[in-house]
Structure formats: structure tokens, C-alpha cells
Motif scaffolding. Structure first.
Motif, PDB file in Angstrom:
ATOM      1  N   ILE A  46       0.836  -1.208   0.000  1.00 33.66           N
ATOM      2  CA  ILE A  46       0.000   0.000   0.000  1.00 33.66           C
ATOM      3  C   ILE A  46       0.866   1.251   0.000  1.00 33.66           C
ATOM      4  O   ILE A  46       0.604   2.216  -0.742  1.00 33.66           O
ATOM      5  CB  ILE A  46      -0.940  -0.004   1.221  1.00 33.66           C
ATOM      6  CG1 ILE A  46      -1.934  -1.173   1.127  1.00 33.66           C
ATOM      7  CG2 ILE A  46      -1.698   1.317   1.326  1.00 33.66           C
ATOM      8  CD1 ILE A  46      -2.789  -1.341   2.364  1.00 33.66           C
ATOM      9  N   SER A  50       0.987   4.043  -3.017  1.00 33.77           N
ATOM     10  CA  SER A  50       0.545   5.414  -2.724  1.00 33.77           C
ATOM     11  C   SER A  50       1.657   6.436  -2.880  1.00 33.77           C
ATOM     12  O   SER A  50       1.390   7.610  -3.172  1.00 33.77           O
ATOM     13  CB  SER A  50      -0.027   5.482  -1.310  1.00 33.77           C
ATOM     14  OG  SER A  50       0.957   5.130  -0.348  1.00 33.77           O
ATOM     15  N   SER A  51       2.923   6.034  -2.707  1.00 33.57           N
ATOM     16  CA  SER A  51       4.034   6.984  -2.742  1.00 33.57           C
ATOM     17  C   SER A  51       4.656   7.137  -4.124  1.00 33.57           C
ATOM     18  O   SER A  51       5.428   8.075  -4.340  1.00 33.57           O
ATOM     19  CB  SER A  51       5.122   6.552  -1.753  1.00 33.57           C
ATOM     20  OG  SER A  51       5.654   5.291  -2.110  1.00 33.57           O
ATOM     21  N   SER A  53       4.035   7.809  -8.025  1.00 33.73           N
ATOM     22  CA  SER A  53       3.036   8.290  -8.993  1.00 33.73           C
ATOM     23  C   SER A  53       2.939   7.393 -10.225  1.00 33.73           C
ATOM     24  O   SER A  53       1.904   7.365 -10.890  1.00 33.73           O
ATOM     25  CB  SER A  53       3.370   9.721  -9.423  1.00 33.73           C
ATOM     26  OG  SER A  53       4.665   9.771 -10.020  1.00 33.73           O
ATOM     27  N   HIS A  56       0.075   4.830  -9.968  1.00 33.78           N
ATOM     28  CA  HIS A  56      -1.305   5.292  -9.838  1.00 33.78           C
ATOM     29  C   HIS A  56      -2.096   4.918 -11.090  1.00 33.78           C
ATOM     30  O   HIS A  56      -2.528   5.771 -11.872  1.00 33.78           O
ATOM     31  CB  HIS A  56      -1.338   6.801  -9.586  1.00 33.78           C
ATOM     32  CG  HIS A  56      -0.739   7.192  -8.291  1.00 33.78           C
ATOM     33  ND1 HIS A  56      -0.555   8.513  -7.903  1.00 33.78           N
ATOM     34  CD2 HIS A  56      -0.279   6.443  -7.244  1.00 33.78           C
ATOM     35  CE1 HIS A  56      -0.008   8.546  -6.697  1.00 33.78           C
ATOM     36  NE2 HIS A  56       0.167   7.304  -6.284  1.00 33.78           N
ATOM     37  N   PHE A  61      -4.290   0.309  -8.275  1.00 29.22           N
ATOM     38  CA  PHE A  61      -5.374   0.795  -7.420  1.00 29.22           C
ATOM     39  C   PHE A  61      -6.144  -0.376  -6.819  1.00 29.22           C
ATOM     40  O   PHE A  61      -6.423  -0.399  -5.615  1.00 29.22           O
ATOM     41  CB  PHE A  61      -6.308   1.689  -8.238  1.00 29.22           C
ATOM     42  CG  PHE A  61      -7.576   2.073  -7.525  1.00 29.22           C
ATOM     43  CD1 PHE A  61      -7.565   2.998  -6.490  1.00 29.22           C
ATOM     44  CD2 PHE A  61      -8.794   1.499  -7.880  1.00 29.22           C
ATOM     45  CE1 PHE A  61      -8.736   3.344  -5.829  1.00 29.22           C
ATOM     46  CE2 PHE A  61      -9.968   1.841  -7.223  1.00 29.22           C
ATOM     47  CZ  PHE A  61      -9.937   2.771  -6.198  1.00 29.22           C
ATOM     48  N   ALA A  64      -3.883  -2.201  -4.243  1.00 27.55           N
ATOM     49  CA  ALA A  64      -3.831  -1.531  -2.939  1.00 27.55           C
ATOM     50  C   ALA A  64      -5.081  -1.832  -2.120  1.00 27.55           C
ATOM     51  O   ALA A  64      -4.998  -2.064  -0.901  1.00 27.55           O
ATOM     52  CB  ALA A  64      -3.675  -0.018  -3.140  1.00 27.55           C
ATOM     53  N   ASN A  65      -6.243  -1.833  -2.778  1.00 27.51           N
ATOM     54  CA  ASN A  65      -7.479  -2.187  -2.075  1.00 27.51           C
ATOM     55  C   ASN A  65      -7.462  -3.636  -1.618  1.00 27.51           C
ATOM     56  O   ASN A  65      -7.926  -3.952  -0.515  1.00 27.51           O
ATOM     57  CB  ASN A  65      -8.678  -1.943  -2.991  1.00 27.51           C
ATOM     58  CG  ASN A  65      -9.097  -0.491  -3.040  1.00 27.51           C
ATOM     59  OD1 ASN A  65      -9.879  -0.028  -2.222  1.00 27.51           O
ATOM     60  ND2 ASN A  65      -8.560   0.247  -4.014  1.00 27.51           N
TER      61      ASN A  65
END
Length: 327
Positions: A46, A50-51, A53, A56, A61, A64-65
Motif C-alpha cells: 500500500i 501510494s508513494s 506516482s 497510480h 489501485f 492496494a485495495n
């Protein structure tokens, strides 16, 4: 604890894996290690996504979920089992059992739905690459996750609320390490036909429908990969799906097997063993499966840990003496 036909019980007993005292430290150490690896491994995933770019994107995404749900999934069952071993107690309160049941069903359904969303993402990326950025928009990705949460919450709430009217008048011993719905229903002395029907319906529809979607997505993916002329292109396309396929095989097959096998057999040992696979082992392996074969994740993790800076510092320290020696 009072027992009676219509008496509200106050607690259950979780028997766990073994009642032999000499095995308890081994079980405690094993599950504590797996739990810590699961939490820290998924937290690193995660944090890396998130850190950075560059990560992304829709695929990361969903990943991460999935990592967040895996942490919650394992935290629903393992800490209580570790606490019981440490305190030499098998008791879980009635409210605690119902709460554990609710969050367990919620996280299991979320895992299933997010894995199906990841399969759809791979389907679009391989079968419709030119339209990928248009189809997999941030709005669609957010909507898929939101719908997954809504379905999971409603399904978990329905099955949990249906347990509340049941009365328990037999031994309150659950031959499991957590309050699994099927095991709790076996202890009820009231009629559970409606509960069993809803449970198997929820297994086939909310649980089986995502699996059917995954199989359909991969049937289209395989057809598209077969149409690629170069062997290198086929390998590159398939390698993006290998990690996801491994997790799906571990989670869905063992998860569905626990519930479907309960129709034919009453053995709790096989059910407990299979439950460990998809509640503890699979969430622990997910960070390794998705990071070891993924250069982007490994690059982000190295940046977080500081390996490039450490390597540069070591190279500088080792380089100057060699230069001086050469001169």
C-alpha cells in the motif's frame, strides 16, 4: 453459561487446532509470524503504491485495495486466536462471535469481488489495449470498488442478522479457530433451513458470480494471447496475469471448497485446514506474489527502504580506495 431451549447464550468456545498443551507454543509462534508478515507485507504494498506516482494506475489501485482487505481479513480471526492461546482460554463472547462472523464474511466477499475487478482490468488491458485508458477511467475503478463494498456489506449483514434469532441449546464448542458461519449454524437447536439456504445461495451467487466473471475474462484473454504471433509477446502478455491467477487459485478454490464440501461431509478438520489457506496463507503470500515478479513494485519498495541510496553510498566508499590504490 445458561443452556435452554430459548435461553440467550453469553459465550462460545473456540477449540482451535489442537488441545495438546505442548503444541500451543508452536501454533502461537507459527500464526504470529504469518500474521506479522501479512500485515507488514501488505502495508508495504500500500505504501509503495501510494508513494509512487507511476503506480497510480487501475491495476495497482485494485491491488492496494486488495492489500487493505487482506490486512482486515487476517486481523478478523488471527489476533483472537493468538490471545486465546496466550491466556489459555477458548472463550469468545456471543457479541464477539457475531462481530467476527460479520467482518469475516464482509472481507471474504470483498476479496472475491476485488479479484474479479482485477481480472476485468487485465481483460481490458490485453483484449482492448487501445481503449484501456478510456474504459478503465478513475470513475469506473472507484465505482467498481464502491459496488464491491455495498454488495459485501449487504451480504454480510443479511447472513449475520439471520443468526441472531437462533437459539443454542447444545454444547457451545466450535471446532474451529474462529466463528465460522457454517460451524455456528450446526450448534443451533432451532430450525436453520432458511439460514442454510441463504448461506449456500450467497456462496453460489455473490461468491460464484465473481468467479464466473474471472473465468470468462481469462477465456477471452487466452484467446487474445493465442492470436499474438511472437513468443515473446505471448509471454509478456501472460506474465501480467500470472500473479493474479495464482491468488485466484489459492483464494477462490479453497474458499468455495470449504462451503461446498460441508454439504457432503461433517468433518471439521478438513474445513479448518482449508480455512487456514484462504484466511491466513493467501493474504500472507499476496505481497510476495505481486512483488517478486513485478519490477515496478520492486522499484518502489527499494525506494521506500532506501536500497538505492545505500548502494550508492557503498559504491562511493568502495570506489575511492580503489582509485587511490590505482594511482
Amino acid at each position: 453459561m445458561e443452556l435452554g431451549n430459548d435461553t440467550q447464550i453469553s459465550e462460545f468456545l473456540l477449540l482451535g487446532f489442537s488441545e495438546e498443551p505442548e503444541l500451543q507454543p508452536l501454533i502461537f509462534g507459527l500464526f504470529l509470524s504469518m500474521y506479522l508478515i501479512t500485515v507488514f507485507g501488505n502495508l508495504l504494498i500500500i505504501l509503495a503504491i501510494s508513494s509512487d506516482s507511476h503506480l497510480h494506475t487501475p491495476m495497482y489501485f485494485f491491488l492496494a485495495n486488495l492489500s487493505f482487505v487482506d490486512i482486515c481479513f487476517t486481523s478478523t480471526t488471527v489476533p483472537k486466536m493468538l490471545l486465546n492461546i496466550q491466556t489459555h482460554s477458548k472463550v469468545i463472547t456471543y457479541a464477539g462471535c457475531i462481530s467476527q462472523m460479520y467482518f469475516f464474511i464482509l472481507c471474504a466477499e470483498l476479496d472475491d469481488l476485488i479479484l474479479s475487478a482485477m481480472a476485468y482490468d487485465r481483460f481490458v488491458a490485453i483484449c482492448h489495449p487501445l481503449q484501456y485508458t478510456i474504459i478503465m477511467s478513475p470513475q469506473l475503478c472507484g465505482l467498481l470498488v464502491l459496488v464491491s463494498w455495498i454488495i459485501s456489506v449487504l451480504n454480510s449483514l443479511l447472513q449475520t442478522l439471520m443468526v441472531l434469532p437462533l437459539s443454542f441449546c447444545t454444547g457451545m464448542e466450535i471446532p474451529h479457530f474462529f466463528c465460522e458461519l457454517n460451524q455456528v449454524l450446526r450448534l443451533a437447536c432451532s430450525e436453520t433451513f432458511l439460514n442454510d439456504t441463504v448461506m449456500y445461495f450467497a456462496t453460489v451467487l455473490p461468491g460464484g458470480a465473481p468467479l464466473a466473471g474471472i473465468l470468462y475474462s481469462y477465456s477471452k484473454i487466452v484467446s487474445s494471447i493465442r492470436g499474438i504471433s511472437s513468443a515473446q509477446g505471448k509471454y509478456k502478455a501472460f506474465s501480467t496475469c500470472a500473479s493474479h491467477l495464482s491468488v485466484v487459485s489459492l483464494f477462490c478454490c479453497t474458499g468455495l471448497g470449504v462451503y461446498l464440501s460441508s454439504v457432503a461431509t461433517q468433518s471439521s478438520h478438513s474445513s479448518t485446514t482449508a480455512s487456514v489457506m484462504y484466511t491466513v496463507v493467501t493474504p500472507m503470500l499476496n505481497p510476495f506474489i505481486y512483488s517478486l515478479r513485478n519490477r515496478d513494485i520492486k522499484r518502489a519498495l527499494k525506494r521506500i527502504i532506501g536500497i538505492p541510496a545505500m548502494a550508492q553510498s557503498l559504491r562511493a566508499r568502495n570506489c575511492y580506495p580503489l582509485i587511490r590504490l590505482w594511482k
